[in-house]
Design an enzyme around this catalytic site. Structure first.
Site, PDB file in Angstrom:
ATOM      1  N   GLY A 290      46.680  40.960 -22.186  1.00 35.78           N
ATOM      2  CA  GLY A 290      45.876  41.962 -22.836  1.00 35.78           C
ATOM      3  C   GLY A 290      46.186  42.105 -24.313  1.00 35.78           C
ATOM      4  N   ALA A 291      47.462  41.834 -24.703  1.00 40.90           N
ATOM      5  CA  ALA A 291      47.869  42.037 -26.091  1.00 40.90           C
ATOM      6  C   ALA A 291      48.352  40.777 -26.790  1.00 40.90           C
ATOM      7  CB  ALA A 291      48.968  43.112 -26.158  1.00 40.90           C
TER       8      ALA A 291
ATOM      9  N   GLU B  44      58.210  34.356 -23.242  1.00 37.20           N
ATOM     10  CA  GLU B  44      57.049  34.482 -22.363  1.00 37.20           C
ATOM     11  C   GLU B  44      56.324  33.148 -22.225  1.00 37.20           C
ATOM     12  OE1 GLU B  44      53.168  37.441 -21.788  1.00 37.20           O
ATOM     13  OE2 GLU B  44      54.409  37.577 -23.586  1.00 37.20           O
TER      14      GLU B  44
END
Length: 497
Positions: free
Chosen positions: A203-204, A174
């Protein structure tokens, strides 16, 4: 009449051979120029397409990319043609009802059918990459994770594209693909320019990726990714911090403040006057905080706001461990990080939070950013709601915490200083394409970036046509000059007898 006839007979320009040679020469030169222009003129472009679904923790987004069909694996520039935000939450939130994860994608996939020409449907690759939300679900419940993917694959296989599979990206992938996207869109890779670092906040999880200069990163091989792109070698540092995305880190902050199981909790990261009832089970329903749940906690607690940026920053700092580092240098939690290098592009939640707070201008000094955040966090909750009636209260309430977390992460976590903070550019897109990992992911899977620099013609189209035209004119002039011996005969006046 006899005089005129004799003049024509003595004029060599009127001889059949001379006329034929002249006509042939002119035709040849015109043909040469015409062929050169037609052969090299721009033709209507044909495109190929690729589709990538970004299955994040909080939502899923679909991106359609296009590139010139005649330039695969060479110089064709890939650009974003269309994007679609899937309604609802991320696919990991459908663990209890996995079939809904597939159904949620239908509307955006139908948009993709309309955006991609039907003749290209069968050859258009379709990818789905899941990030930290599914990483956490996979850790917590592998069976539920598998069922979500089964539902997603069944739904995607029902569309007329070339489905290439769905999988969970590693944090390293990522971060690395986000770095590729930023530098590809900015034309830094093809031109061999100094690269830009990439800062991604979801978000995580959150990722940092950059190429350090003259610093050995081999002491932590898991944080090193080697690329050879367009004939240049890049040794990339990258790391992904799971649970340090803005949603999960908020859970950790709340867990830290409720570790004793209170009935009421005053939070400096929320506005004065803010008050909401939260459920302990819902708060601790995540692998990031599940082990921290107080043993004798009540069912609910009242969460109230105090609105103090500096106290909030102290809360955020408790979420970082700066005490242990077995490497020459670390960021936090014992993770190796070389010295920061060059400029950085900060995207995804970095941009959306800072844009809401009007703090995306890189010319704003760090101290001013903190002062503005202090003023914002101290603003009463009722006033904030009146100023932003169009924003859902759940999201509106979290901007104080998210802004404070971003500044603390960048300065305390990654070691940006007041001098280097200005090198961070908060970006949503680059040249019309969204910044994020999806484009880099597709470029890698389709081999659209060659390892070696592609060959290019020695001359551009305009230069080539110009040179051919000049040469043709020179040939014509030389041809005329070659007839110079017969010019005197042509210039003599005919004698009339």
């Amino acid at each position: 009449m006899s005089a005129q006839r004799e003049m024509k007979e003595k004029n060599p320009w009127h001889t059949p051979l001379t006329i034929i040679i002249t006509v042939i020469g002119v035709i040849a030169i015109v043909a040469l120029v015409t062929v050169a222009v037609l052969q090299n003129r721009p033709v209507p472009q044909k495109y190929k397409y690729g589709i990538v679904l970004d299955a994040g923790s909080s939502h899923t987004a679909l991106y359609i990319y296009e590139w010139p069909a005649e330039k695969d694996n060479n110089t064709g520039r890939v650009e974003q043609k269309h994007s679609c935000k899937v309604k609802g939450k991320g696919i990991s939130s459908y663990a209890a009802e996995p079939e809904k994860a597939g159904m949620s994608l239908t509307e955006c996939m139908r948009e993709a059918e309309m955006q991609v020409p039907s003749r290209r449907h069968q050859e258009t690759p379709l990818y789905l990459g899941a990030t930290a939300g599914m990483r956490l679900l996979n850790i917590e419940n592998r069976e539920a994770s598998d069922k979500v993917f089964e539902a997603v694959e069944k739904a995607l296989q029902g569309f007329p594209f070339s489905y290439q599979g769905a999988r969970i990206l590693s944090g390293q992938e990522e971060g690395a693909f986000g770095w590729v996207t930023v530098n590809y869109l900015d034309d830094r890779l093809k031109q061999g320019l100094e690269t830009t670092g990439a800062l991604d906040l979801g978000g995580a999880s959150t990722q940092i990726s950059f190429v350090p200069h003259e610093y050995d990163i081999s002491e932590s091989p898991s944080n090193s990714v080697a690329f050879r792109l367009y004939g240049n070698d890049y040794n990339l540092y990258t790391h992904s911090f799971l649970c340090y995305g803005k949603d999960q880190v908020l859970r950790m902050a709340l867990a830290h403040q409720t570790r004793s199981g209170p009935v009421t909790m005053s939070d400096p990261c929320f506005h004065p006057g803010y008050s909401v009832t939260r459920n302990y089970n819902a708060l601790y329903d995540s692998p990031c905080v599940s082990e921290r749940k107080p043993k004798e906690a009540p069912l609910n607690f009242t969460h109230t706001g105090v609105g103090n940026f500096f106290r909030c920053q102290e809360v955020v700092k408790t979420l970082f461990n700066f005490t242990s580092c077995k490497y020459s240098r670390c960021s936090f939690n014992g993770i190796f990080q070389p010295p920061l290098q060059g400029s950085f592009g900060a995207f995804s939640a970095y941009y959306f939070v800072m844009n809401f707070l009007n703090l995306t201008d890189s010319s704003i000094p760090l101290e001013t950013v903190k002062a503005n955040l202090a003023n914002y966090c101290g603003t009463p909750w009722n006033q904030i709601k009146q100023q932003h009636p169009e924003v859902k209260e759940k999201y509106l309430a979290e901007y104080c915490f998210s802004g404070t977390y971003i500044v603390t992460l960048l300065t305390e976590g990654y070691n940006f200083t007041k001098e280097t903070f200005s090198k961070i550019k908060f970006i949503k897109e680059i040249k019309g394409s969204d910044a994020g990992w999806t484009l880099g992911y597709m470029l890698n899977l389709t081999n659209m970036i060659p390892a070696e620099a592609p060959d290019s013609p020695p001359l551009p189209h305009a230069g080539y046509v110009s040179i051919v035209t000049v040469i043709a004119l020179l040939l014509f002039i030389l041809f005329i000059l070659s007839l110079r011996p017969i010019w005197p005969k042509c210039s003599k006046k005919p004698q009339i007898v």
